[in-house]
Design a protein around this motif. Structure first.
Motif, short mmCIF file in Angstrom:
data_model
loop_
_atom_site.label_atom_id
_atom_site.label_comp_id
_atom_site.label_asym_id
_atom_site.label_seq_id
_atom_site.Cartn_x
_atom_site.Cartn_y
_atom_site.Cartn_z
N ALA A 116 92.17 30.69 42.79
CA ALA A 116 92.31 30.54 44.40
C ALA A 116 92.28 31.78 44.31
CB ALA A 116 93.65 30.90 44.68
N VAL A 117 92.03 32.01 45.59
CA VAL A 117 91.26 33.00 46.20
C VAL A 117 91.98 33.09 47.56
CG1 VAL A 117 88.55 32.07 47.26
CG2 VAL A 117 89.56 34.82 46.95
N ILE A 118 92.57 34.13 47.77
CA ILE A 118 93.78 34.26 49.24
C ILE A 118 93.06 35.47 49.89
CG2 ILE A 118 95.96 34.51 50.76
CD1 ILE A 118 95.08 32.57 48.31
N GLY A 119 92.22 35.10 51.17
CA GLY A 119 91.73 35.58 52.06
C GLY A 119 92.33 36.39 53.30
N THR A 120 92.27 37.67 53.75
CA THR A 120 93.10 37.41 55.58
C THR A 120 93.62 36.41 56.72
OG1 THR A 120 90.81 38.61 56.70
CG2 THR A 120 92.85 40.26 55.14
N ASP A 121 92.76 35.66 56.41
CA ASP A 121 92.84 34.40 57.29
C ASP A 121 92.21 32.92 56.91
OD1 ASP A 121 89.65 34.48 57.09
OD2 ASP A 121 89.45 34.92 59.17
N LYS A 122 91.87 32.88 55.61
CA LYS A 122 91.29 31.50 55.26
C LYS A 122 92.25 31.55 53.37
CE LYS A 122 86.41 32.40 55.72
NZ LYS A 122 85.51 31.79 56.56
N ALA A 123 91.93 30.73 52.64
CA ALA A 123 91.90 30.50 51.24
C ALA A 123 91.19 29.52 50.98
CB ALA A 123 93.34 30.32 51.17
N GLY A 124 90.73 29.60 49.54
CA GLY A 124 90.04 28.07 49.15
C GLY A 124 90.55 28.74 47.23
N LEU A 125 90.90 27.39 46.73
CA LEU A 125 91.48 26.69 45.32
C LEU A 125 89.92 26.11 44.61
CD1 LEU A 125 93.48 26.45 44.00
CD2 LEU A 125 94.26 24.17 44.76
N PHE A 126 89.71 26.33 44.27
CA PHE A 126 88.49 26.10 43.01
C PHE A 126 88.81 25.59 42.15
CE2 PHE A 126 87.29 29.36 45.36
CZ PHE A 126 85.59 29.82 45.88
N THR A 160 89.97 16.09 41.57
CA THR A 160 89.92 16.87 43.16
C THR A 160 90.45 16.17 43.60
OG1 THR A 160 88.12 15.15 41.69
CG2 THR A 160 87.39 16.88 42.11
N LEU A 161 91.15 15.40 43.54
CA LEU A 161 92.42 14.61 44.20
C LEU A 161 93.83 14.95 44.22
CD1 LEU A 161 91.40 10.68 43.02
CD2 LEU A 161 90.65 11.64 45.49
N GLN A 162 94.04 15.71 42.75
CA GLN A 162 95.42 16.05 42.81
C GLN A 162 95.60 16.90 43.89
OE1 GLN A 162 96.37 16.61 38.56
NE2 GLN A 162 98.59 18.38 39.00
N ALA A 163 94.84 18.36 43.98
CA ALA A 163 94.75 19.19 44.47
C ALA A 163 95.30 19.63 45.87
CB ALA A 163 93.71 20.04 44.07
N PRO A 164 93.99 18.86 46.93
CA PRO A 164 94.27 18.27 47.69
C PRO A 164 96.04 17.22 48.43
CG PRO A 164 92.46 17.48 47.16
CD PRO A 164 92.89 17.59 45.85
N ALA A 165 96.40 16.66 47.26
CA ALA A 165 97.68 15.83 47.56
C ALA A 165 98.18 16.81 46.94
CB ALA A 165 97.67 15.37 46.12
N GLN A 166 98.41 18.41 46.45
CA GLN A 166 99.43 19.19 46.55
C GLN A 166 99.72 20.64 47.39
OE1 GLN A 166 99.71 19.57 42.33
NE2 GLN A 166 101.29 18.30 42.23
N THR A 167 98.12 20.29 47.63
CA THR A 167 98.30 21.40 48.39
C THR A 167 98.35 21.23 50.23
OG1 THR A 167 95.96 22.34 48.49
CG2 THR A 167 96.91 23.10 46.82
N ASP A 168 98.61 21.85 50.78
CA ASP A 168 98.10 22.40 52.53
C ASP A 168 96.84 22.67 52.65
OD1 ASP A 168 98.62 22.46 54.97
OD2 ASP A 168 100.40 23.77 55.65
N THR A 169 95.92 21.70 53.45
CA THR A 169 94.47 21.43 53.23
C THR A 169 94.12 21.80 54.29
OG1 THR A 169 93.82 19.18 53.41
CG2 THR A 169 94.37 19.74 51.32
N ASP A 170 95.39 22.18 55.30
CA ASP A 170 95.24 22.95 56.75
C ASP A 170 95.12 24.51 55.96
OD1 ASP A 170 95.12 20.77 57.91
OD2 ASP A 170 97.11 20.66 58.67
N LEU A 171 95.69 24.90 55.12
CA LEU A 171 95.14 26.82 55.15
C LEU A 171 94.88 26.68 53.90
CD1 LEU A 171 99.46 26.95 54.92
CD2 LEU A 171 98.13 27.49 56.22
N VAL A 172 94.70 25.78 53.02
CA VAL A 172 93.80 26.06 52.07
C VAL A 172 92.88 25.20 51.75
CG1 VAL A 172 93.81 26.32 49.16
CG2 VAL A 172 95.79 26.62 50.32
N GLY A 189 101.24 25.74 45.75
CA GLY A 189 101.51 24.30 45.57
C GLY A 189 100.99 23.38 44.08
N PHE A 190 99.66 23.90 43.39
CA PHE A 190 98.82 22.50 43.12
C PHE A 190 99.34 23.16 41.57
CE2 PHE A 190 95.54 23.16 40.16
CZ PHE A 190 95.18 21.33 39.79
#
Length: 574
Positions: A42-52, A58-70, A34-35
Motif C-alpha cells: 500500500a502507498v498512503i498519501g496525504t489525501d488518498k491511498a492505493g493498494l497494489f 483482485t477479488l479479495q482485496a476490494p472485499a476486505q478494504t474500504d474502497t472509498d478510502l483505498v 484490512g487486506f
C-alpha cells in the motif's frame, strides 16, 4: 507524515524475513487496510491511498478494504505500477522502512518516480501509531535429529564455506528463516503455518557463525544445542556486526531479492564489498536428501489417512446441502489433528464453494462463508505440517451431476496434471520448459489459468520455497530431490473453479541415463465423477488407474469400516 515532512508512506505485506506468513506483530498491511492476502503493498498519501495486489487478490482485496478510502490496483506479482505516482505529489517525498524492502524493490520504485518524487528511508510510521501492536513472537526452538535432517549442521556449513571460497567472499548474511532453520537443523513456531524461527545469521569463511535472535529466545538449552556450531547474540547486535564487517573491508554475500535494503545500506556505508547473489542455502535446501524424502513420504501417508476420512465424510454430507465453507475447513482440520504428529496447517485452507472456487486464493471468513448447495463444485486446497514433513493438496469435488462444460474443463485440467506426472526430461531442464505440458489441453480450447503450475515445497518448512517450480518464471534447472507441486487449474468467474494438485519429487529416470522424472508423493483419490471419459487417452487412464491402485494398496490397510469401503469405491478403475 506531516510531522516527518513526508507526502506518502509505503506499507508492504512483507516483514524483514520475507515470509509468506508473518507474525501478528508484523501484519502492518492488514492493520492499515484490512487486506490479509499473502502479498501486496500500500502507498498512503496525504489525501488518498492505493493498494497494489496481483491477480490472485483482485477479488479479495476490494472485499476486505474500504474502497472509498483505498483504491485497489492489479499489478504483476511482487511490485507496484506507475500508478504509484497518483499518491505522491510532484516534487514530494515517498518514505519507506528499509527493513521491509529489498534493494531491488527500492530501485524499482525509485525508477517509477524518477523526475516526479524523492524516495527516502525512514523509521516505520505504522509502528508509531499502532498502539495495541502485538508483541514479537517467542516460541520454543527444537533441533532435528539426524533421522529427520539427514545432514549435520557442520556438513551444511562446510558446503557453505565452499561457496564462500568460490565467490571470494568473507561472509554471507542470511535473512530468510527457512535458510537459517535448515542450515542449523532447527525449527520453531514464530509464525502461523510454518515452523520458523525468526532471526538473522552471519556465516563467515573462517570462525563460527553467529545467530541473532530475540533476547527472550536465547536460553541455556539453545546455547547448549548450538555449542561448537554457532554463537548466539541478541538481534539488536546484528546492525553492529554488519557495520563491523564493513569497517574491516570484508566482502559479504547478500541476496538482493530477499535481504532488506537496511542490510545492504549498512554494509555499503561501513565500507564492505557487496556480492549480490541468490541466497546460497536455497539450492541445497531444495535438494531433499534421503532422510528428508523419507519424512515427506511418511507425512503424505499420514495426510492420506486424514484425507480419506475427510473425503468420505464430505461425500456423505454434501448431498444434503447443509455444509458451509468454514464447516468444511473445520472438519478437514479435525481429521488431520487426529494424528498427534500434525503440528499445524501448512497454510490457510482454501475452501471455495461454487463461484468462490473461481477465486484462486480465496480465504473464507465469517463474512464470506457460503453454504455449499447440492450439485455445485467444491474446491478445497489445503495442507499440513507434520513433524515428518509438509503436505499441500487440492481436490475439486462433485456434489451432484456436473454440466458438460464443467466435465470438459475438469478433464483438461486433469490431463495437464497427468502430463506433468508422466513427464521425462533431460538433466538441465527447468520448470519453465515443462510448464506448457500442463496447459496444452486448456490452450487447445482457447482457455488457460493465471498462476504457476507448481512451486517448491520444504521438508517440515515452508509450503512455498524456491528456487525451483513449474512456471515461466522458474528458470533454475530441476534436480534430484526437489519437491514441487503439480497444480493446473481452470476458473470461470462467478460460477466455479477447478484445480487438481499433487506433490511430486524429482528422481533419476529408470533406464534412461541423463534423464529425470517425477515420483508422486500425494496419496488421495481424484474425483472420477467429473471426468469426461471420451477426452482421456488410454495412457492417461492407465496412469490414473495405477495411481488409484497404489492408494488402495498403501492406504487401504490403514483405514477401516465405512472409510475403507468409501476408499475402495473412490479408487476403482475407470
Amino acid at each position: 507524515m506531516q510531522k516527518s515532512g513526508i507526502d506518502a508512506f509505503l506499507i508492504p505485506r512483507a516483514d524483514a524475513h520475507r515470509g509468506e506468513s508473518v507474525p501478528a506483530s508484523e501484519a502492518r498491511l492488514a492493520y492499515i487496510t484490512g487486506f490479509t492476502g499473502s502479498a501486496g503493498i500500500a502507498v498512503i498519501g496525504t489525501d488518498k491511498a492505493g493498494l497494489f495486489v496481483d491477480s490472485r487478490y483482485t477479488l479479495q482485496a476490494p472485499a476486505q478494504t474500504d474502497t472509498d478510502l483505498v483504491r485497489v490496483h492489479e499489478v504483476n506479482q511482487g511490485g507496484v505500477s506507475a500508478d504509484i505516482r497518483l499518491y505522491v505529489p510532484k516534487g514530494g517525498t515517498l518514505a519507506y522502512d528499509p527493513w521491509l524492502h529489498t534493494p531491488g524493490e527500492v530501485r524499482d520504485i525509485a525508477e517509477k518516480l524518477t523526475g516526479h518524487a524523492r524516495v527516502v528511508p525512514h523509521a516505520n510510521l505504522v509502528d508509531a501509531i499502532w498502539a495495541d501492536r502485538p508483541a514479537p513472537p517467542v516460541s520454543p526452538i527444537e533441533f532435528l535429529g539426524h533421522n529427520r535432517a539427514g545432514k549435520t549442521a557442520a556438513d551444511k556449513l562446510a558446503y557453505l564455506h565452499e561457496v564462500l571460497e568460490a565467490e571470494k567472499a568473507d561472509a554471507v548474511a542470511l535473512t530468510l528463516p527457512e535458510s537459517i532453520c535448515w542450515l542449523f537443523n532447527m525449527r520453531g513456531r514464530d509464525v502461523p503455518n510454518t515452523p520458523f524461527v525468526l532471526g538473522f545469521a552471519i556465516v563467515p569463511l573462517s570462525g563460527r557463525p553467529t545467530l541473532y535472535l530475540d533476547r527472550a529466545k536465547i536460553t541455556p538449552d539453545l546455547k547448549s544445542a548450538l555449542k561448537g556450531i554457532a554463537d548466539v547474540a541478541e538481534a539488536t547486535a546484528f546492525d553492529q556486526a554488519l557495520a563491523g564487517l564493513g569497517s574491516d573491508g570484508k566482502a559479504v554475500i547478500i541476496d538482493p531479492q530477499t535481504a532488506p535494503a537496511a542490510i545492504a545500506d549498512t554494509l555499503k556505508n561501513a565500507g564492505a564489498t557487496l556480492i549480490e547473489k541468490r541466497d546460497p542455502v536455497l539450492g541445497p535446501k531444495s535438494r531433499k536428501n534421503d532422510a528428508e524424502l523419507a519424512g515427506m513420504r511418511e507425512a503424505h501417508r499420514l495426510d492420506a489417512i486424514a484425507l480419506a476420512k475427510f473425503l468420505a465424510w464430505f461425500d456423505s454430507e454434501a448431498p444434503r446441502g447443509q455444509l458451509t465453507e468454514i464447516g468444511i475447513v473445520t472438519a478437514l482440520e479435525s481429521f488431520r489433528r487426529e494424528e498427534e504428529t500434525c503440528v499445524d496447517a501448512s497454510f490457510d485452507t482454501i475452501s471455495g464453494a461454487g463461484p468462490n472456487g473461481a477465486i484462486v486464493h480465496y480465504r473464507v471468513t465469517t463474512k464470506t462463508d457460503r453454504r455449499l448447495n447440492a450439485g455445485e463444485i467444491m474446491l478445497v486446497d489445503s495442507g499440513a505440517q507434520y513433524l515428518s514433513g509438509t503436505t499441500d493438496i487440492t481436490r475439486t469435488l462433485a456434489t451432484g451431476p456436473a454440466t458438460a462444460e464443467q466435465k470438459d474443463r475438469y478433464t483438461r485440467v486433469l490431463k495437464g496434471m497427468i502430463a506433468i506426472s508422466m513427464a521425462r526430461f533431460p538433466l538441465g531442464t527447468s520448470g519453465a520448459q515443462i510448464d506448457v505440458l500442463a496447459r496444452q489441453f486448456l490452450w487447445q480450447d482457447g482457455v488457460t489459468y493465471n498462476h504457476g503450475t507448481g512451486h517448491g515445497v520444504g521438508a517440515f518448512l515452508g509450503v512455498h520455497e524456491g528456487p525451483v517450480g513449474i512456471s515461466s518464471r522458474y528458470t533454475t534447472p530441476l534436480e534430484v530431490g526437489n519437491v514441487i507441486s503439480n497444480e493446473p487449474g481452470f476458473y470461470k468467474a462467478g460460477e466455479y473453479g477447478v484445480r487438481i494438485e499433487n506433490l511430486v519429487t524429482v528422481r533419476e529416470a529408470t533406464g534412461y541415463p541423463g534423464f529425470l522424472e517425477f515420483e508422486t508423493l500425494t496419496l488421495a483419490p481424484i474425483d472420477t465423477r467429473l471426468i469426461a471419459l471420451d477426452l482421456m487417452t488410454e495412457a492417461e487412464r492407465n496412469w490414473l488407474n495405477a495411481y488409484h491402485a497404489r492408494i488402495w494398496n498403501e492406504i487401504g490397510p490403514l483405514v477401516t469400516g465405512p472409510i475403507k469401503d468409501w476408499l475402495k469405491g473412490a479408487t476403482a478403475a475407470i
